[in-house]
Scaffold this motif. Structure first.
Motif, short mmCIF file in Angstrom:
data_model
loop_
_atom_site.label_atom_id
_atom_site.label_comp_id
_atom_site.label_asym_id
_atom_site.label_seq_id
_atom_site.Cartn_x
_atom_site.Cartn_y
_atom_site.Cartn_z
N ASP A 170 -7.28 -0.58 -4.30
CA ASP A 170 -6.60 0.58 -4.87
C ASP A 170 -7.60 1.72 -5.08
O ASP A 170 -8.67 1.52 -5.66
CB ASP A 170 -5.96 0.18 -6.20
N SER A 171 -7.25 2.92 -4.64
CA SER A 171 -8.18 4.05 -4.72
C SER A 171 -7.78 5.10 -5.75
O SER A 171 -8.42 6.15 -5.85
CB SER A 171 -8.31 4.72 -3.35
N ARG A 172 -6.73 4.84 -6.53
CA ARG A 172 -6.26 5.86 -7.46
C ARG A 172 -7.32 6.27 -8.49
O ARG A 172 -7.32 7.40 -8.98
CB ARG A 172 -4.99 5.38 -8.18
N SER A 173 -8.19 5.36 -8.84
CA SER A 173 -9.18 5.67 -9.87
C SER A 173 -10.51 6.17 -9.29
O SER A 173 -11.52 6.16 -9.99
CB SER A 173 -9.43 4.44 -10.74
N ALA A 174 -10.52 6.60 -8.04
CA ALA A 174 -11.77 7.05 -7.41
C ALA A 174 -12.39 8.21 -8.18
O ALA A 174 -13.61 8.25 -8.40
CB ALA A 174 -11.52 7.45 -5.96
N ASP A 175 -11.57 9.18 -8.61
CA ASP A 175 -12.11 10.31 -9.37
C ASP A 175 -12.66 9.85 -10.71
O ASP A 175 -13.69 10.36 -11.18
CB ASP A 175 -11.03 11.38 -9.58
N THR B 97 0.84 -1.19 0.00
CA THR B 97 0.00 0.00 0.00
C THR B 97 0.88 1.24 0.00
O THR B 97 1.84 1.33 0.78
CB THR B 97 -0.91 0.02 1.25
N ARG B 98 0.55 2.20 -0.87
CA ARG B 98 1.35 3.43 -0.97
C ARG B 98 0.51 4.65 -0.62
O ARG B 98 -0.72 4.62 -0.64
CB ARG B 98 1.92 3.57 -2.39
N ALA B 99 1.19 5.74 -0.36
CA ALA B 99 0.52 6.97 0.07
C ALA B 99 -0.39 7.56 -1.00
O ALA B 99 -1.33 8.30 -0.69
CB ALA B 99 1.55 8.01 0.50
N ASP B 100 -0.13 7.26 -2.27
CA ASP B 100 -0.95 7.83 -3.34
C ASP B 100 -2.24 7.06 -3.58
O ASP B 100 -2.97 7.33 -4.53
CB ASP B 100 -0.15 7.91 -4.65
N GLY B 101 -2.53 6.09 -2.70
CA GLY B 101 -3.74 5.28 -2.84
C GLY B 101 -3.53 3.96 -3.54
O GLY B 101 -4.45 3.14 -3.63
N ALA B 102 -2.31 3.74 -4.04
CA ALA B 102 -2.01 2.49 -4.73
C ALA B 102 -2.01 1.31 -3.75
O ALA B 102 -1.48 1.41 -2.64
CB ALA B 102 -0.66 2.58 -5.42
N VAL B 103 -2.60 0.21 -4.19
CA VAL B 103 -2.52 -1.07 -3.47
C VAL B 103 -2.21 -2.12 -4.53
O VAL B 103 -3.07 -2.45 -5.35
CB VAL B 103 -3.82 -1.41 -2.72
N GLU B 104 -0.97 -2.61 -4.52
CA GLU B 104 -0.49 -3.45 -5.61
C GLU B 104 0.04 -4.78 -5.10
O GLU B 104 0.50 -4.89 -3.96
CB GLU B 104 0.62 -2.72 -6.38
N GLN B 105 -0.03 -5.77 -5.99
CA GLN B 105 0.37 -7.13 -5.63
C GLN B 105 1.26 -7.70 -6.73
O GLN B 105 0.92 -7.60 -7.92
CB GLN B 105 -0.87 -8.00 -5.45
N ASP B 106 2.35 -8.32 -6.33
CA ASP B 106 3.29 -8.95 -7.27
C ASP B 106 2.63 -10.19 -7.87
O ASP B 106 2.31 -11.16 -7.16
CB ASP B 106 4.56 -9.33 -6.51
N MET B 107 2.43 -10.18 -9.19
CA MET B 107 1.70 -11.25 -9.85
C MET B 107 2.47 -12.57 -9.82
O MET B 107 1.88 -13.64 -9.60
CB MET B 107 1.36 -10.84 -11.28
#
Length: 523
Positions: A105-110, A40-50
């Motif tokens: 992941d919340s980056r695409s909320a807007d 989880t990153r401060a910009d809202g990213a929540v990513e997983q290594d495939m």
């Protein structure tokens, strides 16, 4: 285990990756799991290594097979389900383009808000029967198209989690009817809908969407290299299951003998499903929230999901723990929970209204509002802790009723699962608030079980999910809990107050949210 044919279900969840072995009569034989990992990153990213996700899944399967050597000799199939939504991009060689975007992941909320407020979304909602949030691949790909086109340009396929694992296990690029259709399709046709994809502004990315296959009809074959790593025979049938929420619902009894059955899964979040026989019976709502999801028999479920369910009970226990520590005493959480259940069972009913919107992300069912927050209504000086605790339990039941009402009606019988299903007190309150019979099921790993039920039908072990459910589910159901007549009458009189008060609180939520965003104190 000797002499029993075995099915193994993979459930690649957000918290854990599990491999579970079942006998073909539905008995769980063995399981292995390991913690899932994401960043989880401060910009809202929540990513997983495939690649790590694949390796963890293979490792869990290998642990299961090595710990139960008879599995390799008796296994007749693998089935895969997993966490929903998100975007897992792979290139033409099948390698990850980047780390997967998870549903968290919340980056695409807007982007989600922009799509939801556009004129084109009326058409999307009419076809998909599904609201749009930052969780979904459609919103995430829209963000990438605007802000990071390079990842889409490098991609050949956009998978969901279970689809990615199925691909690496079999070499087949595919999507299942549940996620593919509620994101990009029409629930009436159970297929992609080009007009929906165009309305979302993603026509140029259409080539990334893999073919839809139904695990009830089609299976892949376990590849030689990955089979060797796991310790299973190459060519073993592999079934692509439906999204985890559908598989979990199958595993706890969505297919009852009575068609009028619903499922409520009350874990950290609350997920409520109503089975629908025909597309014409789908009930859409003015808030354009919820999901309409294909299920394996050609039918559909409508789904509404609360952001916080048992999190509210955890909060209550935290308050008690804080209070006892403040008073200089230690508290055992398990003992507190038992006392809480017993106390709530005899506390006066209907004294207060509680809205269980405890998540910092607000609410998504049956309305979508990121600023929604929890509240008590009706407190006076006679309200003690038992009154508040009873109100919280009732609040979970009101939220479930609110969700089912948004889907058209409350089912005659609710199959209850998740941590809250262990509470007879909460089950009784839910029965009386909803006016429905409630039954719980003694089943662990319902997601993996549901995926294996699809595989069992796809391989002809059972002729239908109804028949499979009789053996896998009905024998594990608890006794029915009927609504208390007097309590149900009281709750029916109080029922209008729950949606009315949440609507009245809306401008207050928004005002508080504005102050939070400005960093001002709300005291």
């Amino acid at each position: 285990m000797s002499g029993q044919d075995v099915l193994v279900g993979i459930d690649a969840g957000t918290s854990m990756i599990k491999a579970v072995a079942f006998a073909i009569d539905g008995r769980m034989l063995a399981s292995r799991s390991r913690q899932n990992h994401y960043v989880t990153r401060a910009d809202g990213a929540v990513e997983q290594d495939m690649e790590r996700t694949l390796n963890d899944t293979v490792a869990v399967l290998a642990e299961l097979v090595s710990s139960e050597p008879d599995i390799a000799a008796r296994i007749v199939g693998l089935a895969v389900t997993g966490q929903g939504d998100g975007t897992w991009l792979a290139d033409a060689d099948g390698n990850p383009v980047q780390d997967a975007w998870l549903w968290l992941d919340s980056r695409s909320a807007d982007e989600a808000r922009r799509i939801a407020s556009s004129a084109a979304f009326d058409h999307v909602y009419e076809r998909t029967g599904t609201g749009i949030t930052a969780c979904q691949m459609s919103a995430q790909m829209s963000w990438m198209q605007k802000h990071d086109r390079s990842c889409l340009s490098a991609a050949a396929t956009a998978f969901h989690c279970k689809d990615w694992l199925y691909y690496r296990l079999t070499g087949d690029r595919a999507a299942d009817p549940s996620e593919a259709v509620f994101t990009f399709g029409s629930y009436a046709t159970r297929d992609y809908d080009e007009s929906v994809i165009d309305a979302l502004g993603l026509g140029s990315q259409r080539h990334l969407l893999p073919p839809i296959i139904d695990g009830m009809k089609v299976s892949g074959a376990l590849g030689t290299t990955v089979a060797r790593r796991i310790g299973l025979p190459a060519g073993l049938p592999v079934t692509l299951g439906y999204i985890d929420v559908v598989c979990s619902a199958l595993g706890v009894g969505l297919y009852g003998a009575d068609q009028d059955v619903g499922v409520s899964i009350l874990g950290s979040t609350g997920i409520h499903l109503r089975r629908v026989s025909e597309a014409a019976d789908i009930v859409l709502n003015a808030s354009r929230s919820g999901f309409t999801i294909c299920i394996p028999d050609g039918g559909l479920v409508q789904v509404q999901s609360n952001m916080a369910a048992t999190l509210n009970i955890d909060w209550l226990l935290d308050l008690v723990d804080d209070a006892t520590r403040f008073a200089g005493h230690a508290a055992d959480r398990d003992t507190l929970l038992l006392r809480l259940d017993a106390d709530v069972a005899v506390a006066p009913a209907g004294r207060v209204i509680y809205h269980p919107y405890l998540s910092s992300a607000g609410e998504r069912g049956p309305f979508i509002d990121a600023s929604a927050r929890a509240s008590f209504v009706g407190l006076d000086s006679t309200c003690d802790f038992s009154t508040l605790a009873r109100g919280v339990y009732e609040g979970l039941a009101w939220a479930a009723r609110d969700c089912f009402d948004a889907m058209g009606r409350r089912p005659a019988e609710i199959r209850l699962s998740g941590g809250a299903a262990r509470s007879t007190t909460l089950s009784s309150i839910i029965a009386s608030v909803l006016g429905s019979t409630v039954r719980s099921i003694d089943r662990a790993e319902s997601g993996a079980a549901g995926a294996c039920m699809i595989a069992a039908c796809g391989q002809g072990i059972h002729a239908s999910l109804e028949i499979c459910s009789r053996e896998w589910v009905d024998t594990r159901l608890g006794e029915p809990i009927e609504p208390d007549t007097a309590l149900n009458s009281l709750y029916e009189k109080l029922a209008p107050a729950y949606p009315l008060t949440r609507e009245l609180f809306t401008p207050i939520w928004h005002a508080l949210a504005q102050r939070r965003h400005r960093g001002e104190s709300t005291s």
